[in-house]
Write an enzyme that holds these catalytic residues in place. Structure first.
Site, PDB file in Angstrom:
ATOM      1  CB  SER A  38      41.690  16.456  36.860  1.00  0.00           C
ATOM      2  OG  SER A  38      42.033  15.886  35.528  1.00  0.00           O
ATOM      3  CB  THR A  56      36.380  17.735  32.851  1.00  0.00           C
ATOM      4  OG1 THR A  56      36.849  18.428  34.835  1.00  0.00           O
ATOM      5  CG2 THR A  56      35.120  16.592  33.387  1.00  0.00           C
ATOM      6  CB  THR A  88      35.374  16.097  37.316  1.00  0.00           C
ATOM      7  OG1 THR A  88      37.015  17.406  37.761  1.00  0.00           O
ATOM      8  CG2 THR A  88      34.414  16.713  37.962  1.00  0.00           C
ATOM      9  NE  ARG A 140      33.949  24.951  40.527  1.00  0.00           N
ATOM     10  CZ  ARG A 140      34.817  23.698  39.978  1.00  0.00           C
ATOM     11  NH1 ARG A 140      34.275  23.116  39.790  1.00  0.00           N
ATOM     12  NH2 ARG A 140      34.931  24.894  38.803  1.00  0.00           N
ATOM     13  CB  VAL A 141      28.642  21.918  42.175  1.00  0.00           C
ATOM     14  CG1 VAL A 141      27.778  21.013  40.508  1.00  0.00           C
ATOM     15  CG2 VAL A 141      28.297  21.035  43.740  1.00  0.00           C
ATOM     16  N   GLY A 142      31.350  22.647  40.221  1.00  0.00           N
ATOM     17  CA  GLY A 142      31.554  23.148  39.073  1.00  0.00           C
ATOM     18  C   GLY A 142      30.288  23.145  38.005  1.00  0.00           C
ATOM     19  CG  ASP A 143      32.103  22.359  33.139  1.00  0.00           C
ATOM     20  OD1 ASP A 143      32.908  22.118  34.717  1.00  0.00           O
ATOM     21  OD2 ASP A 143      32.111  22.117  32.032  1.00  0.00           O
ATOM     22  CB  THR A 176      37.833  19.979  29.643  1.00  0.00           C
ATOM     23  OG1 THR A 176      38.464  19.863  30.270  1.00  0.00           O
ATOM     24  CG2 THR A 176      38.079  20.046  28.087  1.00  0.00           C
ATOM     25  N   GLY A 177      37.486  22.446  31.491  1.00  0.00           N
ATOM     26  CA  GLY A 177      38.423  23.906  31.925  1.00  0.00           C
ATOM     27  C   GLY A 177      37.269  24.006  32.973  1.00  0.00           C
ATOM     28  N   GLY A 228      34.908  25.606  34.759  1.00  0.00           N
ATOM     29  CA  GLY A 228      33.495  25.607  34.979  1.00  0.00           C
ATOM     30  C   GLY A 228      32.686  26.248  35.018  1.00  0.00           C
TER      31      GLY A 228
END
Length: 425
Positions: free
Chosen positions: A151, A285, A303, A313-316, A336-337, A339
């Site tokens: 990941s 992450t 990550t 797509r962009v996460g947290d 983490t998780g 996002g």
């Protein structure tokens, strides 16, 4: 007779002067210790807008020492002075123990998940004299090399097109500078590129192929992030009718086919939020917080994002305050998780602000998780928190398949980087 009386008076005066001198010495030592030892703080501030206050015993001790200093300067308060001469050594012990406890807990490295080599690398950087930012960069960078749990780093979490892209950020808690990259392609060392954003630009976040071109200018090699493993994951996903995926309210039905999808002409249809085992197992992450001996804080994340995500797509993780946050006046946190959900609540920023108000790190993490639970009770996620005295904690949301959260801690109180576990709430 007069001679004997005069002698006794002189002896008493000399004894008083000696006592006064000894009293002054004790007071000076106490005052120095009080100023050097960092006071402990209440677990919660008396009100939301008030700064954290030391507990009552510390304030009483401080007030007594200040009173003793005044008596020592004026020579008054003989009886009280003699009583406090007895108490002074005890106060000194308490003050020194408090200061020693604070000092012994630093430096500190804490990171999400049981990524031991990342923790060891960051700790080694500190022991060799590197900065907190160096430790974060090298620690998270080690996970990129190791492809932690698939990941982090290259060769994992292919998107809907089969491509692996990377997100990362790094934050300096002294200057509040942030460097971040998102949707980074063809460059393996994402957090290294994020560090260069701080050092060589006036920007905070670079994205996509343009971020990759920046990385090449900074000397990073341009290479393929795809591996045989990631291609196999992508092929398997296609053969499962592209399940799971992140589409909703589209036609054809995204729960049954691969698309291409489009907006329906009439009406909408809301899909229930579900949690698959693959979602739980593929959001690992690395988030890291490093606090130096002086209390300087740095944090970072890296990550390859959500597996089978929609391209772009962009996460947290690369978002300051969401993926991680560092402030050398309060502490640091990392998340983490899931996002897509967690970034809406800026959990890392919120946790640091709770700690600024005096909240214990564990309680700060729990409050952040509880806040998200109100809106998304089934979300997958965890947060780590640490304040500038070296205290730390973690919390996670309890869902099927995820009832405990593992994280790594390195500090002088531990003989080696140690895996710790917290029960989810």
């Amino acid at each position: 007779m007069e001679f004997a009386l005069s002698f006794r008076q002189q002896a008493a005066t000399s004894a008083n002067e000696a006592t006064h001198t000894e009293h002054q010495r004790h007071v000076r030592v106490l005052a120095i210790s009080l100023h050097q030892a960092q006071p402990p703080y209440h677990s919660a501030a008396p009100c939301a807008h008030a700064p954290p206050q030391p507990p009552c015993w510390w304030r009483r001790c401080r007030d007594r020492v200040e009173g003793l200093e005044a008596m020592a300067a004026t020579g008054r308060g003989g009886g009280r002075r003699r009583r406090w001469m007895t108490v002074a050594p005890l106060l000194l012990v308490a003050l020194r123990l408090t200061g020693a406890a604070s000092a012994a807990a630093l430096p500190l490295v804490i990171n999400t998940w049981a990524f031991r080599t990342a923790a060891q690398t960051a700790w080694s950087v500190l022991q060799l004299g590197g900065s907190e930012l160096d430790a974060v960069e090298k620690g998270c960078g080690q996970c990129e090399i190791d492809q932690c749990d698939g990941s982090v780093g290259y060769g994992g979490s292919p998107d809907e097109s089969g491509e692996t892209t990377l997100d990362a950020m790094i934050m300096d808690g002294n200057t509040m500078e942030v460097g971040a990259v998102a949707d980074l392609r063809h460059v393996k060392n994402a957090i290294g590129v994020a560090r260069k954003v701080i050092e060589y630009t006036k920007h905070t976040l670079l994205v996509g192929e343009s971020a990759s071109l920046f990385a090449v200018r900074m000397g990073f090699p341009y290479e393929d992030l795809t591996t045989q493993k990631s291609l196999s994951m992508y092929s398997k996903w296609l053969n499962q009718s592209c399940q799971p995926n992140y589409w909703k309210n589209v036609v054809p039905d995204s729960s049954e086919s691969c698309g291409p999808y489009k907006r329906p002409e009439k009406g909408t249809h809301r899909e229930e939020q579900t949690i698959s085992q693959s979602t739980v197992r593929n959001h690992d992450t690395i988030g890291m917080v490093v606090i130096g001996e002086s209390g300087t804080v740095a944090s970072g994340t890296s990550t390859n994002g959500a597996i089978h995500k929609i391209p772009g797509r962009v996460g947290d993780s690369p978002i300051a305050g969401a993926g991680s946050y560092a402030d050398s006046t309060a502490g640091g946190a990392a998340a983490t998780g899931d996002g897509d959900i967690m970034m809406r609540f800026l959990p890392s920023y919120q946790a640091v602000e709770y700690m600024r108000m005096g909240t214990d790190p564990t309680a700060a993490c729990q409050k952040v998780i509880s806040r998200i639970q109100k809106y998304a009770p089934k979300f997958f996620g965890a947060v780590i928190c640490a304040n500038t005295t070296g205290s730390y904690g973690a919390a996670c949301n309890k869902i099927p398949g995820f009832t405990q959260f593992h994280f790594m801690v390195s500090s002088p109180l531990l003989s080696q980087p140690t895996e710790q576990v917290v029960d989810c709430i």
